[in-house]
Scaffold this active site. Structure first.
Site, PDB file in Angstrom:
ATOM      1  N   ARG A 188      12.170  -7.617   3.248  1.00  0.00           N
ATOM      2  CA  ARG A 188      12.246  -6.148   2.875  1.00  0.00           C
ATOM      3  C   ARG A 188      13.600  -5.772   3.581  1.00  0.00           C
ATOM      4  NH1 ARG A 188       6.846  -2.869   3.031  1.00  0.00           N
ATOM      5  NH2 ARG A 188       7.111  -3.141   5.264  1.00  0.00           N
TER       6      ARG A 188
ATOM      7  N   ARG B 241      -8.096   2.071  10.218  1.00  0.00           N
ATOM      8  CA  ARG B 241      -7.470   0.766  10.041  1.00  0.00           C
ATOM      9  C   ARG B 241      -8.290   0.006  11.211  1.00  0.00           C
ATOM     10  NH1 ARG B 241      -1.304  -0.725   9.975  1.00  0.00           N
ATOM     11  NH2 ARG B 241      -1.124   1.020   8.695  1.00  0.00           N
TER      12      ARG B 241
ATOM     13  N   ARG C  87      13.140  -3.189   8.725  1.00  0.00           N
ATOM     14  CA  ARG C  87      12.251  -2.578  10.043  1.00  0.00           C
ATOM     15  C   ARG C  87      11.890  -3.274  11.077  1.00  0.00           C
ATOM     16  NH1 ARG C  87       7.032  -0.163   6.888  1.00  0.00           N
ATOM     17  NH2 ARG C  87       5.935  -0.968   8.784  1.00  0.00           N
TER      18      ARG C  87
ATOM     19  N   ARG D 266       1.066  -8.883  13.055  1.00  0.00           N
ATOM     20  CA  ARG D 266       0.212  -7.882  12.293  1.00  0.00           C
ATOM     21  C   ARG D 266      -0.812  -8.502  11.582  1.00  0.00           C
ATOM     22  NH1 ARG D 266       5.523  -4.534   9.562  1.00  0.00           N
ATOM     23  NH2 ARG D 266       3.681  -3.317   8.617  1.00  0.00           N
TER      24      ARG D 266
ATOM     25  N   LYS E  75       0.828  -1.322   0.046  1.00  0.00           N
ATOM     26  CA  LYS E  75       0.012  -0.008   0.054  1.00  0.00           C
ATOM     27  C   LYS E  75       0.921   1.147  -0.061  1.00  0.00           C
ATOM     28  CE  LYS E  75      -0.849  -0.273   5.028  1.00  0.00           C
ATOM     29  NZ  LYS E  75       0.297   0.725   5.407  1.00  0.00           N
TER      30      LYS E  75
END
Ligand code: AMP
Length: 233
Positions: free
Chosen positions: A130, A95, A163, A174, A20
């Protein structure tokens, strides 16, 4: 053979995730409206060690959601700034159902909901691989888009970081939170999205290149101001 992307396009291809955040940057540039990412705002509060940052640091690192009051305050402050007069794009907010209700109470409209859907398995693979170069924002993936030298940024040779909330265990947490707290909001948007309704919901398949996904999104948005990009991560 596949046509070679132009050099401008290849920069886009190189960006990682097709999530996103990436798509929100592209839509925001296309429509010329600012992106409002509560995730970015919270991360920068943590980096600057502000009061807010100190309060939310552990929550962010654990992959849990920060409270609805903090979020609505951030959003209200942001949309009152002058660059938001002609519209804005929310990235990852609201959210929760609680945030959606606070949006309603504060007359913050969401006209178009773009839901980038992707399987949990694929999300885990993408997120946990990532790596970021913090100073430039360049991103890599250890498998799909590796840097030339392992662990180092292509341009500066500086170390890449993961991260803290991208490690596999936290990504799984998550996702669990997504299913419990965010998915009900997706169902709500699906239900209220009808011809003539103020809010329109579009589901976009998150598999495919960044450009493919961008094209699908572009075909689905007229030039309207308030948008929301929602996705599992
Ligand atoms: P993101 O970059 O959108 O994935 O957000 C990173 C983290 O910031 C999330 O895992 C949450 O801890 C926090 N966060 C961002 N946006 C929200 C939101 N709308 N509500 C609650 N927490 C959020």
């Amino acid at each position: 053979s596949t046509p070679k992307p132009s050099s401008a396009a290849s920069d886009v291809y190189k960006r990682q995730g097709a999530g996103k955040g990436t798509q929100a940057d592209l839509i925001s540039a296309e429509l010329g409206i600012p992106k409002i990412s509560t995730g970015d705002m919270l991360r920068s509060a943590v980096a600057s060690k502000s009061d807010l940052g100190n309060r939310v640091e552990d929550i962010l690192n654990s992959g849990k959601l920060v409270s609805d009051d903090i979020i609505i305050e951030l959003v209200n402050d942001r949309i009152n700034q002058s660059d938001c007069k002609t519209g804005y794009l929310f990235d990852g907010v609201p959210r929760t159902l609680g945030q959606a209700n606070l949006f309603l109470q504060n007359d913050i409209e969401v006209k178009k909901v773009i839901d980038i859907s992707l399987d949990d398995e694929l999300i885990i693979k993408r997120m946990s691989g990532r790596r970021f170069h913090i100073a430039s924002g360049r991103s890599y993936h250890i498998e799909f888009n590796p840097p030339k030298a392992k662990g180092l940024d292509d341009e500066t040779g500086e170390p890449l970081i993961q991260r803290p909330d991208d490690n596999e265990e936290t990504v799984k947490k998550r996702l669990k939170i997504y299913h419990e707290q965010t998915y009900p909001l997706v169902e709500l948007y699906k239900t209220i999205s009808k011809p003539g309704s103020l809010t329109h919901y579009v589901e976009i398949d998150g598999i495919g290149s960044i450009i493919d996904i961008q094209t699908q999104i572009s075909e689905n948005i007229e030039r309207i101001a308030q948008l929301l990009v929602l996705s599992r991560l």
